[in-house]
Design a protein around this motif. Sequence first.
Motif, PDB file in Angstrom:
ATOM      1  N   TRP A 124       0.792  -1.201   0.061  1.00 32.39           N
ATOM      2  CA  TRP A 124       0.044  -0.056   0.000  1.00 32.39           C
ATOM      3  C   TRP A 124       0.759   1.336  -0.002  1.00 32.39           C
ATOM      4  CZ3 TRP A 124      -0.203   3.692   3.643  1.00 32.39           C
ATOM      5  CH2 TRP A 124      -1.158   4.986   3.547  1.00 32.39           C
ATOM      6  N   PHE A 125       1.806   1.305   0.798  1.00 28.59           N
ATOM      7  CA  PHE A 125       2.803   2.466   0.756  1.00 28.59           C
ATOM      8  C   PHE A 125       3.400   2.695  -0.424  1.00 28.59           C
ATOM      9  CE2 PHE A 125       6.991   4.292   1.718  1.00 28.59           C
ATOM     10  CZ  PHE A 125       6.652   5.558   2.353  1.00 28.59           C
ATOM     11  N   ALA A 126       3.879   1.740  -1.079  1.00 30.18           N
ATOM     12  CA  ALA A 126       4.687   1.741  -2.528  1.00 30.18           C
ATOM     13  C   ALA A 126       3.739   2.345  -3.576  1.00 30.18           C
ATOM     14  CB  ALA A 126       5.323   0.522  -2.898  1.00 30.18           C
ATOM     15  N   LEU A 127       2.521   1.678  -3.343  1.00 32.19           N
ATOM     16  CA  LEU A 127       1.659   2.304  -4.477  1.00 32.19           C
ATOM     17  C   LEU A 127       1.169   3.630  -4.355  1.00 32.19           C
ATOM     18  CD1 LEU A 127      -0.726  -0.899  -4.712  1.00 32.19           C
ATOM     19  CD2 LEU A 127       1.087  -0.065  -6.281  1.00 32.19           C
ATOM     20  N   THR A 128       1.060   4.256  -2.878  1.00 32.54           N
ATOM     21  CA  THR A 128       0.878   5.787  -2.328  1.00 32.54           C
ATOM     22  C   THR A 128       1.950   6.441  -3.040  1.00 32.54           C
ATOM     23  OG1 THR A 128      -0.513   4.771  -0.782  1.00 32.54           O
ATOM     24  CG2 THR A 128       0.484   7.241  -0.571  1.00 32.54           C
ATOM     25  N   VAL A 129       3.321   5.781  -2.702  1.00 27.84           N
ATOM     26  CA  VAL A 129       4.418   6.852  -3.204  1.00 27.84           C
ATOM     27  C   VAL A 129       4.344   6.649  -4.666  1.00 27.84           C
ATOM     28  CG1 VAL A 129       6.699   6.718  -3.466  1.00 27.84           C
ATOM     29  CG2 VAL A 129       5.939   6.232  -1.288  1.00 27.84           C
ATOM     30  N   HIS A 130       3.984   5.566  -5.620  1.00 30.24           N
ATOM     31  CA  HIS A 130       3.733   5.578  -6.946  1.00 30.24           C
ATOM     32  C   HIS A 130       3.104   6.858  -7.377  1.00 30.24           C
ATOM     33  CE1 HIS A 130       2.386   4.246 -10.970  1.00 30.24           C
ATOM     34  NE2 HIS A 130       3.576   3.935 -11.006  1.00 30.24           N
TER      35      HIS A 130
ATOM     36  N   SER B 192       7.840   8.397 -14.909  1.00 28.69           N
ATOM     37  CA  SER B 192       7.058   7.109 -14.768  1.00 28.69           C
ATOM     38  C   SER B 192       7.986   5.837 -14.594  1.00 28.69           C
ATOM     39  CB  SER B 192       6.391   6.698 -16.306  1.00 28.69           C
ATOM     40  OG  SER B 192       5.867   5.370 -16.336  1.00 28.69           O
ATOM     41  N   GLN B 193       9.257   6.155 -14.926  1.00 28.62           N
ATOM     42  CA  GLN B 193      10.380   5.136 -14.695  1.00 28.62           C
ATOM     43  C   GLN B 193      10.707   5.324 -13.362  1.00 28.62           C
ATOM     44  OE1 GLN B 193      13.411   5.658 -17.724  1.00 28.62           O
ATOM     45  NE2 GLN B 193      12.193   4.996 -19.314  1.00 28.62           N
ATOM     46  N   VAL B 194      11.020   6.401 -12.845  1.00 30.54           N
ATOM     47  CA  VAL B 194      11.423   6.634 -11.511  1.00 30.54           C
ATOM     48  C   VAL B 194      10.334   6.153 -10.528  1.00 30.54           C
ATOM     49  CG1 VAL B 194      11.594   8.446  -9.644  1.00 30.54           C
ATOM     50  CG2 VAL B 194      12.823   8.616 -12.003  1.00 30.54           C
ATOM     51  N   ALA B 195       8.987   6.495 -11.002  1.00 34.44           N
ATOM     52  CA  ALA B 195       7.860   5.896  -9.973  1.00 34.44           C
ATOM     53  C   ALA B 195       7.884   4.477 -10.098  1.00 34.44           C
ATOM     54  CB  ALA B 195       6.561   6.447 -10.379  1.00 34.44           C
ATOM     55  N   THR B 196       8.244   3.686 -11.061  1.00 32.14           N
ATOM     56  CA  THR B 196       8.010   2.274 -11.210  1.00 32.14           C
ATOM     57  C   THR B 196       9.251   1.641 -10.476  1.00 32.14           C
ATOM     58  OG1 THR B 196       7.387   2.380 -13.172  1.00 32.14           O
ATOM     59  CG2 THR B 196       8.285   0.129 -12.672  1.00 32.14           C
ATOM     60  N   LEU B 197      10.550   2.360 -10.668  1.00 32.83           N
ATOM     61  CA  LEU B 197      11.594   1.839  -9.658  1.00 32.83           C
ATOM     62  C   LEU B 197      11.294   2.008  -8.372  1.00 32.83           C
ATOM     63  CD1 LEU B 197      14.849   3.142 -12.095  1.00 32.83           C
ATOM     64  CD2 LEU B 197      13.840   0.590 -11.798  1.00 32.83           C
ATOM     65  N   ALA B 198      10.886   3.225  -7.730  1.00 31.14           N
ATOM     66  CA  ALA B 198      10.619   3.523  -6.309  1.00 31.14           C
ATOM     67  C   ALA B 198       9.655   2.529  -5.950  1.00 31.14           C
ATOM     68  CB  ALA B 198      10.231   4.919  -6.323  1.00 31.14           C
TER      69      ALA B 198
END
Length: 201
Positions: free
Chosen positions: A30-36, A103-109
Amino acid sequence: MLLYAQTPARRNRQILADLIAVLLIAAAVWFALTVHGAIMQLAEPGRKVESSGESLANALDEAGDTASDVPLVGDLLRKPFQSAADAGTGLADAGQSLQDVVSQVATLATLALIILPVALILLLWLPLRVRWILRSATMRRLLDAPGGADLLALRALTGPPRALSTIPNPPGGLADAWRRGDRQVIADLSEIALRRAGLKP
């Protein structure tokens, strides 16, 4: 093969540990998807730049097409509009590039924020669960094997002495009774070893 202990106290601890592990994994996802989602908000300027660039390029293309209809000098008039339209297309491409980078930064993060915590949770929790499952299966097989109860009794004798206080101490002591092959003492000791592992005899 047992997934959970048969004794209530250990079974409750195992279920609680499993629930905590699942909740921690769900929280990490959930946290990772929120950061995304938060990082993807940074792509909004790129979308606006792309949209503005495309609108500008289309308007200049139309103006160039209109200018090309002017007799004799139409092609000369069209060239500046075409150059400006190309610049608008370049602006739209820059906006798209910005969106791609975000988008790439969001995916990697997101991947890092999911993989690292989940791997840590699994490394701390899963080996203990698997080890208990394998050990309980081994102990059940040992109990069913010839002489297995003797080995379980020996395991109880070599374990913490506090558990041994729950059974009556025969003359000569528990170790001497085990060596003599006292069936009642062996049964009591093997039961202690099983209960310590969370199993019922």
